[in-house]
Design an enzyme around this catalytic site. Structure first.
Site, mmCIF file in Angstrom:
data_model
loop_
_atom_site.group_PDB
_atom_site.id
_atom_site.type_symbol
_atom_site.label_atom_id
_atom_site.label_comp_id
_atom_site.label_asym_id
_atom_site.label_seq_id
_atom_site.Cartn_x
_atom_site.Cartn_y
_atom_site.Cartn_z
ATOM 1 N N SER A 152 24.492 37.904 51.221
ATOM 2 C CA SER A 152 23.158 37.172 51.129
ATOM 3 C C SER A 152 23.045 36.320 49.761
ATOM 4 O O SER A 152 23.988 36.474 48.939
ATOM 5 C CB SER A 152 21.962 38.331 50.733
ATOM 6 O OG SER A 152 20.910 37.805 50.280
ATOM 7 N N TYR A 165 18.372 45.327 45.530
ATOM 8 C CA TYR A 165 19.178 44.324 46.662
ATOM 9 C C TYR A 165 20.000 43.359 46.327
ATOM 10 O O TYR A 165 21.239 43.232 46.861
ATOM 11 C CB TYR A 165 17.693 43.520 47.251
ATOM 12 C CG TYR A 165 18.251 42.830 48.716
ATOM 13 C CD1 TYR A 165 18.874 43.700 49.514
ATOM 14 C CD2 TYR A 165 18.189 41.678 48.590
ATOM 15 C CE1 TYR A 165 19.214 42.997 50.871
ATOM 16 C CE2 TYR A 165 18.504 40.776 49.796
ATOM 17 C CZ TYR A 165 19.035 41.606 50.914
ATOM 18 O OH TYR A 165 19.656 40.974 52.061
HETATM 19 P P1 NDP Z 1 16.762 43.071 60.673
HETATM 20 O O1 NDP Z 1 15.721 44.005 59.800
HETATM 21 O O2 NDP Z 1 16.226 42.158 61.740
HETATM 22 O O3 NDP Z 1 17.829 43.879 61.227
HETATM 23 C C1 NDP Z 1 18.490 44.878 60.422
HETATM 24 C C2 NDP Z 1 19.570 45.441 61.163
HETATM 25 O O4 NDP Z 1 20.141 46.503 60.461
HETATM 26 C C3 NDP Z 1 18.766 46.300 62.321
HETATM 27 O O5 NDP Z 1 19.511 46.340 63.438
HETATM 28 C C4 NDP Z 1 18.889 47.652 61.962
HETATM 29 O O6 NDP Z 1 18.713 48.653 62.854
HETATM 30 C C5 NDP Z 1 19.835 47.769 60.965
HETATM 31 N N1 NDP Z 1 20.031 48.920 60.071
HETATM 32 C C6 NDP Z 1 19.278 49.099 59.090
HETATM 33 N N2 NDP Z 1 19.733 50.211 58.429
HETATM 34 C C7 NDP Z 1 20.820 50.726 59.005
HETATM 35 C C8 NDP Z 1 21.383 52.059 59.212
HETATM 36 N N3 NDP Z 1 21.068 52.905 58.124
HETATM 37 N N4 NDP Z 1 22.405 52.160 60.131
HETATM 38 C C9 NDP Z 1 22.576 51.161 60.896
HETATM 39 N N5 NDP Z 1 21.698 50.286 61.490
HETATM 40 C C10 NDP Z 1 20.920 49.928 60.261
HETATM 41 O O7 NDP Z 1 17.022 41.887 59.526
HETATM 42 P P2 NDP Z 1 18.355 40.968 59.343
HETATM 43 O O8 NDP Z 1 18.829 40.589 60.713
HETATM 44 O O9 NDP Z 1 17.867 39.896 58.670
HETATM 45 O O10 NDP Z 1 19.297 41.666 58.629
HETATM 46 C C11 NDP Z 1 20.689 41.824 59.055
HETATM 47 C C12 NDP Z 1 21.473 41.759 57.636
HETATM 48 O O11 NDP Z 1 21.312 40.435 56.904
HETATM 49 C C13 NDP Z 1 21.292 42.668 56.518
HETATM 50 O O12 NDP Z 1 22.355 43.268 55.982
HETATM 51 C C14 NDP Z 1 20.204 41.908 55.528
HETATM 52 O O13 NDP Z 1 20.499 42.280 54.148
HETATM 53 C C15 NDP Z 1 20.985 40.436 55.753
HETATM 54 N N6 NDP Z 1 20.339 39.408 55.242
HETATM 55 C C16 NDP Z 1 19.118 39.097 55.713
HETATM 56 C C17 NDP Z 1 18.445 37.784 55.343
HETATM 57 C C18 NDP Z 1 16.918 37.597 55.723
HETATM 58 O O14 NDP Z 1 16.511 36.617 55.128
HETATM 59 N N7 NDP Z 1 16.695 38.097 56.945
HETATM 60 C C19 NDP Z 1 19.151 36.892 54.316
HETATM 61 C C20 NDP Z 1 20.214 37.477 53.802
HETATM 62 C C21 NDP Z 1 20.931 38.434 54.308
HETATM 63 P P3 NDP Z 1 18.112 49.985 62.998
HETATM 64 O O15 NDP Z 1 16.711 49.825 62.340
HETATM 65 O O16 NDP Z 1 17.848 50.204 64.462
HETATM 66 O O17 NDP Z 1 18.965 51.080 62.666
HETATM 67 C C1 8X3 Z 2 17.556 37.641 51.623
HETATM 68 C C2 8X3 Z 2 17.699 36.387 50.966
HETATM 69 O O1 8X3 Z 2 16.507 34.291 50.088
HETATM 70 O O2 8X3 Z 2 15.245 35.705 51.595
HETATM 71 O O3 8X3 Z 2 18.904 38.272 51.836
HETATM 72 O O4 8X3 Z 2 15.700 36.466 49.386
HETATM 73 S S1 8X3 Z 2 16.272 35.901 50.432
#
Ligand code: NDP
Ligand code: 8X3
Length: 265
Positions: A152, A165
Site C-alpha cells: 500500500s 495499518y
Molecule cells: P476488500 O475489503 O474488498 O478485500 C479484502 C479481501 O481480504 C477480502 O477478500 C477478504 O475476504 C480478505 N480477507 C480479509 N481478512 C482475511 C483473513 N483473515 N483471511 C483471509 N482473507 C481475508 O479490500 P481490497 O480489495 O481493497 O483489499 C485487498 C488488499 O489491498 C488488502 O491487503 C488491502 O490492505 C490492500 N490495499 C487496499 C487499498 C484500497 O484503497 N482499497 C489500497 C492499498 C492496499 P473475507 O472477508 O471473505 O475473508
Molecule cells: C490504503 C491506501 O491511500 O487509501 O491502503 O490510504 S490509502
C-alpha cells in the site's frame, strides 16, 4: 518473451472481493488455473463462477483465514490435492498473490484498540508469512514463478489514524525485500504492488460497516478500481522470467499523498 499463464496454477488470498476477486477474473482471462481463498464462502462461489466464465482452465475455492496457522495449513492440504496430490504439487504453483488484508478503524494511537491493531498485523503481516511459508515448496525454481504481495501507499506515507495499518504495510514491504534475499538464486520473483486509494470494500471494513462514511471517502475522488490493480498484477506476472518488478506504487491521479485526495465537484 512474455511469460504465459496458460494452464499455470495461480493462488489468490482474499479472493472474495476487491482486488482479489478482480485478479481472479483477470488471471482467468489468461487461461490460468485458480485456487481461491477467503473467509466468505458465498462470495468465493460467485467469484469462482465468474472466473470460469472468463476463461479459467480451472477454478476452485476453499475457506481460508490467513490469521490462523491451522486454517492456512488446511487450505494448503486442499490446494495440493487440487493440483494433483502432495508430491506432484511440488513445483506446480507459478503465482502466489498475497492479497488478503485491510485496515480496521481510524483511531489515533491515543485511542487505539488492541483488537484492531492485532487484526491488522495478523492479516497484513503474519498472514503473508504463514501463506508464503506454506506455498514455497510448491513454487518451481527457474521457471518464472512469482510471489506478488499487495502492499500500500501506507507503507511509504504516514497519516493520523493509520499507525497500525502503516506499520503493517511497511512490514509487508520489508518482508517482500527480505524474501528477495532469501530466494536469491532460485529464480522465484518477488514483487510488492502498492496501491493508493482504490474503491473496494476496503473502506467499508475500515469504517466497520458504515456505508455512509465509506461512500464519502470515495465521492468525487476518482479513485482506482479493482480492475486497475488486477491488470497490473497480470502484467507483473507475465514479464519474461528474468525480469523482476521489485516495487510498484500506483495512485489515482488525484491523490497526492495518503489522506490528500483532490475531490472533484
Ligand atoms: P476488500 O475489503 O474488498 O478485500 C479484502 C479481501 O481480504 C477480502 O477478500 C477478504 O475476504 C480478505 N480477507 C480479509 N481478512 C482475511 C483473513 N483473515 N483471511 C483471509 N482473507 C481475508 O479490500 P481490497 O480489495 O481493497 O483489499 C485487498 C488488499 O489491498 C488488502 O491487503 C488491502 O490492505 C490492500 N490495499 C487496499 C487499498 C484500497 O484503497 N482499497 C489500497 C492499498 C492496499 P473475507 O472477508 O471473505 O475473508
Ligand atoms: C490504503 C491506501 O491511500 O487509501 O491502503 O490510504 S490509502
Amino acid at each position: 518473451m512474455k511469460f504465459s499463464l496458460k494452464n499455470k496454477w495461480v493462488l489468490i488470498t482474499g479472493a472474495s472481493s476487491g482486488f482479489g476477486a478482480a485478479a481472479a477474473t483477470a488471471f482467468a482471462a489468461e487461461g490460468a488455473k485458480l485456487l481461491l481463498g477467503a473467509r466468505r464462502i458465498d462470495r468465493l462461489k460467485v467469484v469462482t463462477a465468474a472466473a470460469k466464465k472468463a476463461g479459467a482452465a480451472a477454478a476452485h475455492f476453499h475457506p481460508l483465514d490467513v490469521s490462523k496457522t491451522s486454517s492456512v495449513e488446511t487450505f494448503f492440504d486442499w490446494a495440493k490435492q487440487k493440483i494433483g496430490g502432495r508430491k506432484s504439487a511440488v513445483g506446480k504453483l507459478h503465482v502466489l498473490i498475497n492479497n488478503a488484508g485491510g485496515a480496521h478503524g481510524v483511531d489515533t494511537v491515543a485511542n487505539g484498540r488492541d483488537e484492531d491493531w492485532e487484526a491488522m498485523l495478523q492479516t497484513n503481516v503474519l498472514g503473508i508469512l504463514r501463506v508464503t511459508r506454506a506455498a514455497l515448496p510448491l513454487l518451481p525454481r527457474d521457471d518464472g514463478a512469482s510471489i506478488l504481495n499487495i502492499g500500500s501507499l501506507a507503507a511509504r506515507a504516514a497519516y493520523a489514524g493509520s499507525s497500525a495499518y502503516c506499520a503493517a504495510k511497511a512490514g509487508e514491504l520489508q518482508i517482500t525485500r527480505v524474501l528477495r534475499h532469501e530466494l536469491f538464486g532460485t529464480g522465484i520473483r518477488v514483487s510488492s504492488v502498492d496501491p493508493g486509494l482504490a474503491e473496494t470494500e476496503f473502506a467499508l471494513v475500515r469504517f466497520k460497516g458504515d456505508v455512509k462514511k465509506a461512500k464519502e471517502l470515495y465521492a468525487g475522488a476518482n479513485p482506482l478500481v479493482a480492475a486497475d490493480i488486477a491488470e497490473i498484477l497480470v502484467w507483473v506476472a507475465t514479464r519474461p522470467p528474468h525480469v523482476n518488478i521489485d516495487e510498484m506504487l500506483i495512485k489515482p491521479v488525484d491523490q497526492a499523498d495518503m489522506g490528500k485526495v483532490f475531490k472533484r465537484p
